[in-house]
Write a protein that holds these residues in place. Structure first.
Motif: not given
Length: 403
Positions: A62-71, A73-75
């Protein structure tokens, strides 16, 4: 002993293993979280994740949304990198479960042995049924843990005293391993229930406790320092044979009903006691073990429901006094701090029975443990077998990283 020098390859192996172990125990996480938990740089974390991905052990989940920049990746560990089977064998029923290496249970089934006295065919049939329900091939299984009643020989891994499973004699352990194509572990059923209790039940995170199993069979599992105590000959915990005041000593240890404590609080002793107070659950003559267990549990549950009245209170007091006789003997030897009551009778008695047992033990013994009912529902023995099998598969997977 030989020591491997701190070569770059060895350091990579150590880092890969540490990261994989963290993902197995801590669940999916981002590269940054993995680096923070292991103390590795982002570059090193990225490199090891790439290596583990290449080996099919780790994947992006999956992905974890953060601040600036791309999300980010969750491993996580690839669940299908290993499957395991846990099996609980009783005389009248065999249950089996399949789980993946993350610990997720894929399926659980029960089968009737149909009088088949061949342990290999019984186990193989249960595994085939479980794998069919899970939609996987039996060849995908990497670990097998089988829970049975009885005493296990620590030298051979075989049962040497299993009065309810006469076909499980010396040589069965090796025969199962040969038939399944992988090492097999046979473990006492109450020990496995204690593993489940420590992982998800009333003893969660507790290093020192005992599980007193009260049903058709009696058993004790002892956890000391987070490790099970099995005894030199594997007979630790066979409390059905525990001598208690006022009860004749057994003359034949191959007949479980002759055990002193067994004849006092086993399900077959609880049923007539409950009936004498007016709490009776129907049991057909010659009923199978599971039916006797359920009837005893039902009678105790009826008494708990009526515990505000005189008959319910008196029956529970009498039953608690009997149980406390054995628990006090256990407590003055081990002083475990926590006693969990399991089995059909212990589970049905719940907090009402547990509190009475605690009070009685405190009255007759200098050791005053906390006494609580089991918090593992469903199939605690099967749950423990699956947990133990998952641990074995994880150990094998971690070892493969260094190969």
């Amino acid at each position: 002993m030989d020591r491997r020098p701190g070569t770059p390859r060895l350091l990579r192996e150590l880092n890969d293993r540490a990261a994989l172990e963290l993902l197995l125990t801590g669940g999916p996480m981002t590269r940054a979280q993995l680096g923070e938990r292991t103390g590795l740089s982002k570059v090193t974390a990225s490199q090891l994740l790439a290596r583990l991905e290449d080996r099919g052990l780790v994947e992006v989940t999956g992905e974890q949304a953060g601040g600036r920049g791309p999300n980010a990746a969750i491993y996580g560990v690839v669940p299908s990198s290993a499957f395991v089977a846990g099996i609980h064998v009783e005389r009248d029923e065999v249950s089996a479960g399949v789980a993946d290496v993350t610990g997720r249970v894929v399926t659980e089934i029960s089968v009737d042995p149909n009088g088949d006295g061949n342990p290999v065919e019984t186990v193989r049939g249960a595994i085939a049924a479980a794998c069919g329900a899970a939609g996987i091939s039996p060849e995908a299984l990497r670990a097998f843990v089988i829970g049975t009643p009885g005493v296990l020989d620590p030298r051979t891994g075989d049962l040497w005293l299993a009065v309810n499973l006469p076909a499980w004699h010396e040589g069965v352990h090796d025969a199962l391993g040969a038939a399944l194509g992988r090492p097999v572990t046979i473990e006492n059923d109450v020990n496995l229930a204690a593993m489940a209790e420590r992982a998800t039940g009333a003893a969660q995170g507790v290093d020192d406790f005992v599980l007193v199993w009260i049903g058709v069979g009696l058993g004790l599992a002892t956890m000391l320092g987070g490790k099970l105590h099995r005894g030199v000959g594997g007979a630790a915990g066979e409390i059905g044979y525990l001598p208690v005041p006022g009860v004749p000593l057994p003359q034949d240890i191959t007949h479980p009903a002759t055990g002193a404590f067994q004849s006092l609080v086993g399900a077959q002793a609880v049923l007539p006691l409950a009936a004498s107070y007016g709490f009776e659950a129907p049991t057909a003559a010659g009923a199978v073990r599971a039916a006797v267990d359920a009837s005893a549990g039902g009678a105790v549950q009826a008494a708990v429901d009526a515990s505000a009245g005189r008959r319910g209170a008196e029956f529970l007091a009498e039953l608690a006094s009997r149980v406390a006789t054995g628990v006090a003997a256990i407590s003055v030897v081990l002083d475990p701090g926590l006693v969990v009551l399991g089995g059909e009778v212990g589970l049905a008695g719940g907090a009402e029975l547990a509190s009475r047992v605690a009070a009685e033990v405190g009255r007759i013994s200098p050791a005053k443990p906390e006494v609580v009912p089991s918090a593992v529902r469903g199939r605690p023995v099967l749950r423990g077998a699956i947990l133990a099998a998952v641990e074995q598969a994880r150990a094998e997977l971690l070892a493969s990283v260094a190969s």
